[in-house]
Enzyme design. Structure first.
Site, PDB file in Angstrom:
ATOM      1  N   ASP A 244      55.515  80.336  68.847  1.00  0.00           N
ATOM      2  CA  ASP A 244      55.816  80.793  70.206  1.00  0.00           C
ATOM      3  C   ASP A 244      54.543  81.308  70.885  1.00  0.00           C
ATOM      4  O   ASP A 244      54.577  82.298  71.618  1.00  0.00           O
ATOM      5  CB  ASP A 244      56.918  81.860  70.222  1.00  0.00           C
ATOM      6  CG  ASP A 244      57.536  82.022  71.618  1.00  0.00           C
ATOM      7  OD1 ASP A 244      57.147  81.274  72.539  1.00  0.00           O
ATOM      8  OD2 ASP A 244      58.396  82.910  71.780  1.00  0.00           O
TER       9      ASP A 244
ATOM     10  N   ARG B 147      50.907  75.629  78.631  1.00  0.00           N
ATOM     11  CA  ARG B 147      50.780  76.055  80.039  1.00  0.00           C
ATOM     12  C   ARG B 147      50.315  74.983  81.021  1.00  0.00           C
ATOM     13  O   ARG B 147      50.285  75.225  82.210  1.00  0.00           O
ATOM     14  CB  ARG B 147      49.843  77.260  80.163  1.00  0.00           C
ATOM     15  CG  ARG B 147      50.310  78.498  79.386  1.00  0.00           C
ATOM     16  CD  ARG B 147      51.562  79.108  79.984  1.00  0.00           C
ATOM     17  NE  ARG B 147      51.891  80.380  79.354  1.00  0.00           N
ATOM     18  CZ  ARG B 147      53.104  80.700  78.898  1.00  0.00           C
ATOM     19  NH1 ARG B 147      54.111  79.850  79.019  1.00  0.00           N
ATOM     20  NH2 ARG B 147      53.342  81.879  78.353  1.00  0.00           N
TER      21      ARG B 147
ATOM     22  N   HIS C 161      62.961  81.021  67.670  1.00  0.00           N
ATOM     23  CA  HIS C 161      62.586  82.433  67.445  1.00  0.00           C
ATOM     24  C   HIS C 161      63.748  83.388  67.126  1.00  0.00           C
ATOM     25  O   HIS C 161      64.030  84.305  67.887  1.00  0.00           O
ATOM     26  CB  HIS C 161      61.774  82.973  68.614  1.00  0.00           C
ATOM     27  CG  HIS C 161      62.247  82.577  69.996  1.00  0.00           C
ATOM     28  ND1 HIS C 161      63.539  82.754  70.437  1.00  0.00           N
ATOM     29  CD2 HIS C 161      61.558  82.020  71.029  1.00  0.00           C
ATOM     30  CE1 HIS C 161      63.624  82.315  71.682  1.00  0.00           C
ATOM     31  NE2 HIS C 161      62.457  81.867  72.063  1.00  0.00           N
TER      32      HIS C 161
END
Lengths: 433, 305
Positions: free
Chosen positions: A308, A60, A230
């Site tokens: 993830d 982030r 994923h």
């Protein structure tokens, strides 16, 4: 001069042995090694694994430091047993230039909790139209080898083809977030019986599978490396199995949550109905999908586990389902979930876990000095795990700045007791060293 | 009964029959010149409407007022919600005000479930996204029962945009609980792909189902669905799935026509069908107040306190 002696560790779950660590390397492995003044670490009953490598982490920073920073995310990684993480590119600004990837890489170095390998965006601004400066990111100090628009699919077939071709020049890999955008407009959860009952817009399995099939064919056509992020459906597994049988250079990852959780939690769970703690992209699927993903990870069709890890602040999850952000944190629970889903079920042994959570992801990401067997001469990137305990997950103790774990209140096995990064402990006694 | 009414699936057969029987009793009040009962005096009912729906809001408001409850109307427009206040903060505000019941209409499926985790009062779902609208299903069942008697074994056909319809979801669940046989008729694009897991029959052929039905319930079809390729044109939709005079003639003599409103006359239902003696559309509106009185009365335990 030995720095550390680790006593009685069960290397990859085998018989107890001592590990001598010196100068950042594993100096010697054997029984009854002499300490010679080195610090001793009693690993009696603990499984020694190579330091875990995550191909898919959202740190982030820059942009959403309220959710996570490189420092907090890598602390979480170390506590989860990771010695390297790949920081996804969907930051603000997007990691689509040498400047941003070098910034993230440097922040990782300064924090020092684990190695941070920035992922570069495939397209400028993740807009899917024009290639980002892939070569500049590859040549930068960050040495980017994995490129992904993760969060968004590189849906334009021509852009995808060019990206696959272009990164061959520097041994890069395109990590595709496989999601056909038109088939998933407004999608909220897996399209199935539960979404039909709940009146939530469905995210059909075919939207993932169609992109995977197309990209496998494209990668084969241009002779490039392709990685699928994923993977979440049984159909995707079938396509990957077929593509790999052709000898094509394709790899894939699965998240811990897709190995354990199913879409019926959206309807009925200990934390109520429509609780966005279960909202994630790709969505939680069905029991049949979970079984297929486990089998594929066991037989190697899916190469590795990737977390993830997707931190979000509380206010982005304490909302109605439709307004909530997608994603779950996972670094601090990944090994426990794999333990429950794969080891306790007999699908993988600890050597298998080492392969799927360290060796293979390091190879896919071209991470030097990571993902190597814990033998003499290897860099001392090590994780010591106690498989005998079983505890309730308490997010209050997490190092991540965010609390959006789907496992709160759930009992999971095991505990990471210690993590060593190039011979230096980052975690001891389950706490940051 | 549970503390909240969020899904028609929350109701047992016994609960559903209790609501319908209570509504029968309350209907007698509506026939008196003075319509008000003192049962919910001192209780506070909040109408929390995040979507414009004057019809449903007025219906709940009338129901609460006839039971002498204090009613607070909280509409999202022009309130703190339009300034970005979260559903949780709105809920905590209502909680602090001591709302005994919160009637919520929201565009997000599941919003009432979330609300129920943040307030102590009863939550009544007045329509959430494309999920459910349980009081609509109750008033529909009430209307059917008044016209046809008990619903066991009755054949109910619901026609139209099932995929996006909260009315259809609640009706399928409730009618199944009450022993009726439900058939859904729609173009395949407007049915959930997993509709075969629902407790009902499915047909693509309205004309085949019509003669066997005791009730035909038409759903509103939004013409903007046309632009998203759910069907080619309003005309074609109307030809294949609309209820016109010719189709009305194929229905059994005592079969009725229902519509939750608002109607698109000339699209899913012809004007002369909507206005025919078979149509219960106006009764449904009147019955809406009665059934909502019964729900509030039972949830708030009106007779005690």
């Amino acid at each position: 001069m030995t720095d550390f002696i680790v006593r009685n560790a069960r290397i990859l779950g085998g018989e107890p042995a001592d590990i001598a660590i010196s100068g950042g390397l594993i100096a010697e492995v054997g029984r009854g090694l002499t300490a010679g003044g080195a610090s001793e670490f009693d690993a009696d009953g603990l499984v020694a694994l190579p330091g875990l490598v995550d191909l898919h982490t959202h740190l982030r920073e820059p942009g959403r430091e309220d959710a996570e920073t490189v420092a907090s995310g890598t602390r979480a990684a170390a506590l989860g047993g990771f010695t390297a993480v790949h920081a996804m590119a969907n930051t603000s600004p997007v990691a689509d230039t040498a400047g941003v990837v070098e910034q993230v890489w440097r922040l990782g170095q300064e924090a020092g909790h684990c190695e941070v390998r920035p992922v570069g965006a495939v397209t400028a601004g993740l807009n899917g139209e024009r290639l980002a400066e892939l070569g500049a990111m590859a040549d930068s100090a960050a040495g980017v080898r994995v490129f992904s628009d993760d969060g968004k699919c590189v849906s334009d077939a021509v852009v995808m083809r060019r990206a696959l071709e272009y990164v061959k020049a520097f041994d890069g890999v395109i990590a595709q977030h496989a999601q056909e955008p038109r088939l998933t407009e407004g999608a909220q959860m897996n399209e199935g019986a539960v979404s039909g009952r709940l009146g939530l817009v469905g995210w059909p399995a075919v939207a993932e599978e169609a992109i995977i099939a197309r990209d496998c064919l494209l990668a084969a056509h241009v002779g490039s490396r392709l990685h699928i992020c994923h993977v979440s459906t049984a159909g995707s597994v079938e396509i990957l199995r077929w593509a790999k049988s052709k000898g094509w250079n394709i790899t894939a990852e699965v998240t811990p949550h897709h190995l354990l959780l199913t879409d019926d939690l959206v309807e009925d769970s200990p934390v109520g109905s429509y609780n966005p703690i279960y909202k994630v992209n790709p969505p939680l699927r069905t029991r049949e999908d979970v079984e297929a993903l486990r089998a594929a990870l066991a037989d190697g069709t899916i190469d590795c586990v990737a977390t993830d890890h997707a931190p979000h602040p509380v206010e982005d999850k304490e909302t109605e389902w439709g307004a909530a952000a997608m994603g779950m944190i996972g670094l601090e629970t990944a090994l426990a979930v794999v333990h429950e889903a794969m080891v306790e079920t007999g699908l993988l042994d600890w050597a298998g876990v080492a392969d799927r959570m360290s060796y293979r992801p390091a190879r896919i990401g071209r991470v030097r000095g990571q993902g190597l067997p814990p033998t003499a001469g290897s860099p001392a990137n090590l994780t010591f795990y106690d498989p005998s305990v079983r505890d309730e997950v308490d997010p209050g103790g997490f190092a991540s700045k965010s609390r959006n774990t789907p496992y709160e209140g759930r009992t999971l096995p095991g505990r990471v007791v210690a993590t060593f990064l190039r011979g230096r402990p980052t975690v001891l006694e389950g706490k940051l060293a | 009964m549970k503390r909240h009414l969020i899904s028609a699936g929350d109701l047992t057969r016994q609960d559903a029959l209790l609501i319908l029987d209570t509504a029968d009793e309350l209907a007698r009040v509506s026939d008196r010149s003075i319509k008000k009962l003192p049962t919910l005096r001192g209780r506070t009912v909040v109408n929390l409407f995040f979507e414009d729906s004057t019809r449903t809001r007025i219906s709940f408001e009338a129901a609460a007022k006839r039971l002498s409850a204090d009613v607070i109307n909280f509409s999202a427009k022009g309130s703190s919600v339009s300034k970005g206040e979260s559903l949780k903060d709105t809920a905590l505000t209502l909680q602090a005000m001591g709302a005994d019941a919160v009637v919520i209409r929201h565009s997000a499926s599941g919003a009432p479930h979330r609300l129920a985790t943040w307030v102590d009062g009863s939550v009544v779902n007045a329509g959430d996204g494309t999920h459910e609208h349980p009081t609509q299903a109750l008033l529909d069942a009430f209307t059917m029962r008044r016209r046809l008697g008990a619903l066991d074994g009755r054949r109910i056909t619901i026609v139209g945009d099932v995929l996006h319809s909260r009315v259809a979801r609640s009706n399928v669940l409730l009618l199944n609980t009450l022993g009726a046989q439900v058939t859904l008729v729609a173009p395949p694009t407007l049915l959930p792909v997993t509709v075969d897991s629902w407790p009902c029959e499915v047909s693509y052929d309205l004309d085949a189902v019509l003669p066997k039905s005791d009730v035909i319930m038409m759903l509103r079809v939004q013409t903007e669905r046309m632009n998203a390729s759910y069907f080619p044109s309003a005309r074609e939709y109307s030809r294949r799935y609309g209820l016109d005079r010719d189709r009305l003639a194929k229905m059994a003599d005592d079969a009725i026509v229902m519509h939750p409103g608002p109607m698109n006359r000339g699209v899913e239902i012809a004007a002369e069908v909507a206005d025919s003696a078979r149509s219960t559309i106006v009764e449904q509106v009147a019955n809406g107040v009665t059934i909502r009185m019964a729900v509030l009365y039972l949830l708030l335990g009106g007779e005690t306190q």
